[in-house]
Write a protein that holds these residues in place. Structure first.
Motif: not given
Length: 152
Positions: A23, A55-58, A104
Motif C-alpha cells: 500500500a 498506509y492508505y488502504s482500507t 497489520r
C-alpha cells in the motif's frame, strides 16, 4: 523533521506469499540528536526519533515508533551503541496472520547492542545483536544485523 513517501514496487496478487503491505503511505519523523553531558559520557552522543507512518488502504495500518540511540566512541575507529526501539502498528484488521510480512496489528520492544569500526574514510562496518523480550502478534526472540557504509 523528515517527511517521506512510501511507494510499493510490487503487487500482492497472492495473499499467501505477501512481500509486505503493498500500500502507498507517508511517514513523518521528528529527530533530535546531540552530545551527552560530560558528566555521563565525555564523548558520547544520543539520537532520538519519533515517527508516525500511515498506509492508505482500507485496513491501514497506522504505525508509531520511538527509537533512542546512545553511542560512545571507544577509540578513533571503534564505537559502541545501544538502541531502544518501541514500535506499535494499529489496524482495524485484528486477525492473526502467520505471514508476518502481512501482519497489520502488532507491537514490540527491541533493544540492541551494536559495534562499529571505521576501516577507511569511505568505509565503515557495523554489527549488532538484538533481543525482543516483548511482542504482541509478532515474534519474540533474538537476532543480529550487519550494516556497511560506503561514502562516495
Amino acid at each position: 523533521m523528515q517527511v517521506s513517501g512510501i511507494v510499493p514496487l510490487y503487487n500482492n496478487t497472492n495473499q499467501n506469499t505477501t512481500l509486505g503491505l503493498g500500500a502507498y503511505g507517508t511517514e513523518v519523523k521528528l529527530m533530535f540528536c546531540g552530545n551527552l553531558p560530560a558528566s555521563i559520557f565525555d564523548k558520547g552522543y544520543f539520537n532520538t526519533e519519533l515517527a508516525y507512518r500511515k498506509y492508505y488502504s482500507t485496513q491501514g495500518p497506522n504505525q508509531v515508533s520511538l527509537l533512542t540511540t546512545i553511542g560512545y566512541p571507544v577509540t578513533k575507529h571503534n564505537q559502541i551503541s545501544l538502541d531502544l526501539l518501541l514500535f506499535k502498528s494499529i489496524s482495524s484488521d485484528k486477525a492473526f496472520n502467520p505471514n508476518f510480512f502481512a501482519e497489520r496489528d502488532f507491537e514490540f520492544f527491541k533493544p540492541s547492542l551494536n559495534f562499529g569500526h571505521t576501516f577507511t574514510r569511505r568505509f565503515s562496518l557495523f554489527v549488532g545483536g538484538y533481543y525482543v523480550p516483548f511482542g504482541i502478534n509478532t515474534g519474540v526472540g533474538y537476532g543480529g544485523q550487519m550494516l556497511a557504509v560506503f561514502k562516495l
